[in-house]
Scaffold this motif. Structure first.
Motif, PDB file in Angstrom:
ATOM      1  N   GLU A   1       0.827  -1.208   0.000  1.00  0.00           N
ATOM      2  CA  GLU A   1       0.000   0.000   0.000  1.00  0.00           C
ATOM      3  C   GLU A   1       0.857   1.252   0.000  1.00  0.00           C
ATOM      4  OE1 GLU A   1      -3.289   0.259   2.586  1.00  0.00           O
ATOM      5  OE2 GLU A   1      -4.145  -1.672   1.995  1.00  0.00           O
ATOM      6  N   THR A   2       2.017   1.198   0.658  1.00  0.00           N
ATOM      7  CA  THR A   2       2.912   2.350   0.648  1.00  0.00           C
ATOM      8  C   THR A   2       3.323   2.693  -0.775  1.00  0.00           C
ATOM      9  OG1 THR A   2       3.764   1.896   2.872  1.00  0.00           O
ATOM     10  CG2 THR A   2       5.152   3.213   1.409  1.00  0.00           C
ATOM     11  N   PHE A   3       3.809   1.711  -1.514  1.00  0.00           N
ATOM     12  CA  PHE A   3       4.250   1.985  -2.882  1.00  0.00           C
ATOM     13  C   PHE A   3       3.082   2.405  -3.769  1.00  0.00           C
ATOM     14  CE2 PHE A   3       8.005  -0.434  -1.545  1.00  0.00           C
ATOM     15  CZ  PHE A   3       9.014   0.325  -2.115  1.00  0.00           C
ATOM     16  N   GLU A   4       1.918   1.778  -3.595  1.00  0.00           N
ATOM     17  CA  GLU A   4       0.758   2.136  -4.410  1.00  0.00           C
ATOM     18  C   GLU A   4       0.313   3.567  -4.139  1.00  0.00           C
ATOM     19  OE1 GLU A   4      -2.090  -0.837  -3.423  1.00  0.00           O
ATOM     20  OE2 GLU A   4      -1.059  -2.436  -4.518  1.00  0.00           O
ATOM     21  N   ARG A   5       0.232   3.919  -2.864  1.00  0.00           N
ATOM     22  CA  ARG A   5      -0.262   5.256  -2.534  1.00  0.00           C
ATOM     23  C   ARG A   5       0.749   6.343  -2.897  1.00  0.00           C
ATOM     24  NH1 ARG A   5      -4.284   4.836   2.717  1.00  0.00           N
ATOM     25  NH2 ARG A   5      -5.053   2.730   2.274  1.00  0.00           N
ATOM     26  N   VAL A   6       2.039   6.070  -2.725  1.00  0.00           N
ATOM     27  CA  VAL A   6       3.043   7.050  -3.126  1.00  0.00           C
ATOM     28  C   VAL A   6       2.988   7.280  -4.628  1.00  0.00           C
ATOM     29  CG1 VAL A   6       5.527   7.466  -3.350  1.00  0.00           C
ATOM     30  CG2 VAL A   6       4.589   6.698  -1.183  1.00  0.00           C
ATOM     31  N   ASP A   7       2.783   6.230  -5.389  1.00  0.00           N
ATOM     32  CA  ASP A   7       2.653   6.408  -6.834  1.00  0.00           C
ATOM     33  C   ASP A   7       1.480   7.318  -7.165  1.00  0.00           C
ATOM     34  OD1 ASP A   7       3.281   5.560  -9.690  1.00  0.00           O
ATOM     35  OD2 ASP A   7       1.190   4.901  -9.517  1.00  0.00           O
ATOM     36  N   THR A   8       0.373   7.155  -6.462  1.00  0.00           N
ATOM     37  CA  THR A   8      -0.784   8.026  -6.688  1.00  0.00           C
ATOM     38  C   THR A   8      -0.464   9.458  -6.298  1.00  0.00           C
ATOM     39  OG1 THR A   8      -2.327   6.195  -6.335  1.00  0.00           O
ATOM     40  CG2 THR A   8      -3.206   8.423  -6.110  1.00  0.00           C
ATOM     41  N   VAL A   9       0.216   9.647  -5.165  1.00  0.00           N
ATOM     42  CA  VAL A   9       0.604  10.994  -4.743  1.00  0.00           C
ATOM     43  C   VAL A   9       1.459  11.662  -5.808  1.00  0.00           C
ATOM     44  CG1 VAL A   9       1.965  12.307  -3.077  1.00  0.00           C
ATOM     45  CG2 VAL A   9       0.441  10.502  -2.271  1.00  0.00           C
ATOM     46  N   ARG A  10       2.412  10.948  -6.352  1.00  0.00           N
ATOM     47  CA  ARG A  10       3.299  11.534  -7.355  1.00  0.00           C
ATOM     48  C   ARG A  10       2.537  11.901  -8.629  1.00  0.00           C
ATOM     49  NH1 ARG A  10       8.448   7.688  -7.918  1.00  0.00           N
ATOM     50  NH2 ARG A  10       9.564   9.561  -8.587  1.00  0.00           N
ATOM     51  N   ARG A  11       1.585  11.061  -9.012  1.00  0.00           N
ATOM     52  CA  ARG A  11       0.779  11.371 -10.197  1.00  0.00           C
ATOM     53  C   ARG A  11      -0.052  12.629  -9.960  1.00  0.00           C
ATOM     54  NH1 ARG A  11      -0.240   7.465 -13.984  1.00  0.00           N
ATOM     55  NH2 ARG A  11      -2.424   8.108 -14.142  1.00  0.00           N
ATOM     56  N   LEU A  12      -0.668  12.724  -8.803  1.00  0.00           N
ATOM     57  CA  LEU A  12      -1.450  13.914  -8.479  1.00  0.00           C
ATOM     58  C   LEU A  12      -0.568  15.157  -8.436  1.00  0.00           C
ATOM     59  CD1 LEU A  12      -3.668  12.382  -5.645  1.00  0.00           C
ATOM     60  CD2 LEU A  12      -4.473  13.106  -7.906  1.00  0.00           C
ATOM     61  N   TRP A  13       0.618  15.006  -7.910  1.00  0.00           N
ATOM     62  CA  TRP A  13       1.557  16.120  -7.811  1.00  0.00           C
ATOM     63  C   TRP A  13       1.897  16.681  -9.194  1.00  0.00           C
ATOM     64  CZ3 TRP A  13       3.533  18.013  -3.155  1.00  0.00           C
ATOM     65  CH2 TRP A  13       4.566  18.947  -3.254  1.00  0.00           C
ATOM     66  N   ARG A  14       2.054  15.767 -10.150  1.00  0.00           N
ATOM     67  CA  ARG A  14       2.390  16.198 -11.515  1.00  0.00           C
ATOM     68  C   ARG A  14       1.202  16.839 -12.239  1.00  0.00           C
ATOM     69  NH1 ARG A  14       4.049  10.498 -12.094  1.00  0.00           N
ATOM     70  NH2 ARG A  14       6.200  10.312 -11.349  1.00  0.00           N
ATOM     71  N   GLY A  15       0.016  16.709 -11.651  1.00  0.00           N
ATOM     72  CA  GLY A  15      -1.168  17.235 -12.308  1.00  0.00           C
ATOM     73  C   GLY A  15      -1.891  16.220 -13.153  1.00  0.00           C
ATOM     74  N   GLU A  16      -1.482  14.952 -13.056  1.00  0.00           N
ATOM     75  CA  GLU A  16      -2.150  13.897 -13.795  1.00  0.00           C
ATOM     76  C   GLU A  16      -3.422  13.465 -13.060  1.00  0.00           C
ATOM     77  OE1 GLU A  16       0.608  10.722 -14.176  1.00  0.00           O
ATOM     78  OE2 GLU A  16       2.207  11.991 -15.002  1.00  0.00           O
ATOM     79  N   ARG A  17      -4.415  13.058 -13.814  1.00  0.00           N
ATOM     80  CA  ARG A  17      -5.602  12.480 -13.199  1.00  0.00           C
ATOM     81  C   ARG A  17      -5.261  11.073 -12.750  1.00  0.00           C
ATOM     82  NH1 ARG A  17     -10.556  14.988 -14.478  1.00  0.00           N
ATOM     83  NH2 ARG A  17     -11.629  12.982 -14.507  1.00  0.00           N
ATOM     84  N   ALA A  18      -5.624  10.751 -11.524  1.00  0.00           N
ATOM     85  CA  ALA A  18      -5.214   9.469 -10.955  1.00  0.00           C
ATOM     86  C   ALA A  18      -6.383   8.792 -10.264  1.00  0.00           C
ATOM     87  CB  ALA A  18      -4.074   9.684  -9.957  1.00  0.00           C
ATOM     88  N   ASP A  19      -6.315   7.483 -10.219  1.00  0.00           N
ATOM     89  CA  ASP A  19      -7.286   6.696  -9.458  1.00  0.00           C
ATOM     90  C   ASP A  19      -7.007   6.928  -7.985  1.00  0.00           C
ATOM     91  OD1 ASP A  19      -8.868   4.824  -8.243  1.00  0.00           O
ATOM     92  OD2 ASP A  19      -8.285   3.173  -9.561  1.00  0.00           O
ATOM     93  N   VAL A  20      -7.920   7.600  -7.291  1.00  0.00           N
ATOM     94  CA  VAL A  20      -7.658   7.975  -5.905  1.00  0.00           C
ATOM     95  C   VAL A  20      -8.415   7.104  -4.915  1.00  0.00           C
ATOM     96  CG1 VAL A  20      -7.104  10.356  -6.489  1.00  0.00           C
ATOM     97  CG2 VAL A  20      -9.473   9.756  -5.937  1.00  0.00           C
ATOM     98  N   ARG A  21      -8.979   5.999  -5.389  1.00  0.00           N
ATOM     99  CA  ARG A  21      -9.527   5.047  -4.434  1.00  0.00           C
ATOM    100  C   ARG A  21      -8.384   4.410  -3.665  1.00  0.00           C
ATOM    101  NH1 ARG A  21     -12.390   1.129  -8.285  1.00  0.00           N
ATOM    102  NH2 ARG A  21     -10.585   1.774  -9.502  1.00  0.00           N
ATOM    103  N   THR A  22      -8.571   4.114  -2.403  1.00  0.00           N
ATOM    104  CA  THR A  22      -7.551   3.431  -1.632  1.00  0.00           C
ATOM    105  C   THR A  22      -7.387   2.006  -2.145  1.00  0.00           C
ATOM    106  OG1 THR A  22      -9.128   2.652   0.018  1.00  0.00           O
ATOM    107  CG2 THR A  22      -8.082   4.788   0.411  1.00  0.00           C
ATOM    108  N   PRO A  23      -6.230   1.382  -1.875  1.00  0.00           N
ATOM    109  CA  PRO A  23      -6.045  -0.008  -2.345  1.00  0.00           C
ATOM    110  C   PRO A  23      -7.147  -0.945  -1.904  1.00  0.00           C
ATOM    111  CG  PRO A  23      -3.967   0.909  -1.643  1.00  0.00           C
ATOM    112  CD  PRO A  23      -5.025   1.912  -1.272  1.00  0.00           C
TER     113      PRO A  23
END
Length: 365
Positions: free
Chosen positions: A140-162
């Motif tokens: 979950e750490t790696f999955e959620r960090v990947d989502t954080v980084r995508r959001l940071w870049r301004g990309e639309r991301a799947d923000v449901r929790t694992p």
């Protein structure tokens, strides 16, 4: 305007930071964050790389630090250049949107000086703060960090929790977060103390590493660094662009005898706290046994696992850390020594930093 340029390439100059992790401030409730803020000012003026502040919950050990983004925002108001980092964010306890939003705020307040180290968590009791599955916390750490980084870049991301993603039939939800950060990319570290698989996974994903000499040796660290850089290279990330940060207990002064006298009792009590946290099982030692064990461990910490003594006696330890592949020395300074003594010792850490740059300034090797 900030002159902070973010994490250096591993082939550049070694760097020094100040790290906070453990203090409870019971002895100085009226000035709980005095040491953090004064040390941040010192680091800013003296050219240190960063200030690291952690996330801790439900324990006197580290009781000052339930939310690193709040403290980081405070640090941003009294500094101009030093990096401001979470060491760490316990990512499974938080929704990725909240992590991206909070740290984007601090990135704006600091004009682009933030970074985060992601930790998977230590206690199952903490997970009631979120929907995290403690058994899956590393994934979950790696999955959620990947989502954080995508959001940071301004990309639309799947923000449901694992956990939510494993539920059948749920519709995909995508979001863009605000405010937009200053840095186009969020510098991210993965906190790990010894699991080779975590080092390799961090390298594969292009993260930096935050580690410590806990239940490991410098030979182990050197092996992990080689595996980490190989994993970066094998997955399209520049091997030397990954930063390995070593958290290490630090207190320096004018003489070894003075430093030993200053840190002995606080460090022994600090170690006893660790022993108490690990206790509760059938073979746990009694009070006298814990004290004896802590005294024995003190000698190991003082002579092998920390930066103690004078700048001159600490420099060979730094040499060994750099030879093992460490890029950044993160000096943990809040382990129970009185605030004023810690602040008076900071110039000696600065002396060590300058001596290190004189010796290794042309490159890490």
């Amino acid at each position: 305007m900030s002159t902070h340029s973010g994490p250096r390439a591993a082939g550049g100059q070694p760097s020094f930071s100040l790290f906070f992790f453990s203090d409870d401030r019971e002895r100085s409730k009226e000035a709980s964050y005095h040491l953090v803020l004064e040390a941040a000012k010192f680091a800013d003026a003296e050219g240190f790389d960063s200030i690291w502040v952690p996330e801790r919950h439900f324990n006197k050990f580290g009781a000052l630090y339930p939310n690193p983004s709040v403290l980081a925002a405070g640090i941003s108001t009294v500094t101009e250049n030093v990096g401001i980092r979470a060491g760490s964010v316990v990512v499974p306890l938080h929704h990725p949107v909240r992590v991206a939003e909070e740290w984007a705020m601090v990135d704006n307040l600091s004009r682009g000086r933030v970074g985060i180290a992601a930790a998977s968590g230590w206690s199952p009791g903490d997970t009631f703060l979120s929907d995290a599955d403690f058994g899956r916390r590393r994934e979950e750490t790696f999955e959620r960090v990947d989502t954080v980084r995508r959001l940071w870049r301004g990309e639309r991301a799947d923000v449901r929790t694992p956990r939510a993603r494993r539920e059948d039939g749920e519709e995909e939800v995508l979001r863009t977060t605000y405010p937009r950060p200053v840095q186009p990319e969020l510098p991210t570290w993965i906190a790990t103390v010894g699991t080779r698989e975590t080092w390799v996974r961090a390298g594969e994903c292009g993260h930096h590493i935050l580690t410590a000499l806990v239940a490991t040796t410098l030979d182990d660290i050197a092996d992990h660094v080689r595996a980490y850089r190989a994993a970066r290279a094998g997955n399209g990330h520049a091997p030397d662009a990954g930063r390995v940060t070593m958290m290490i207990h630090t207190f320096l002064g004018p003489s070894d005898a003075e430093v030993r006298a200053t840190v002995h009792e606080p460090l022994v009590q600090y170690i006893e706290t660790h022993i108490n946290q690990a206790g509760g099982h059938q073979d746990a030692p009694d009070a006298a046994g814990k004290r004896n064990l802590a005294e024995f461990a003190f000698e190991r910490y003082y002579t092998r696992n920390g930066l103690f003594g004078t700048p001159e006696t600490a420099l060979p330890v730094v040499d060994r850390l750099l030879a093992a592949g460490v890029d950044e020395i993160a000096c943990l300074i809040d382990f129970g020594v009185e605030d004023e003594a810690v602040l008076q010792g900071l110039p000696y850490i600065s002396m060590l930093r300058k001596a290190t740059l004189e010796r290794h300034g042309g490159g890490r090797r």
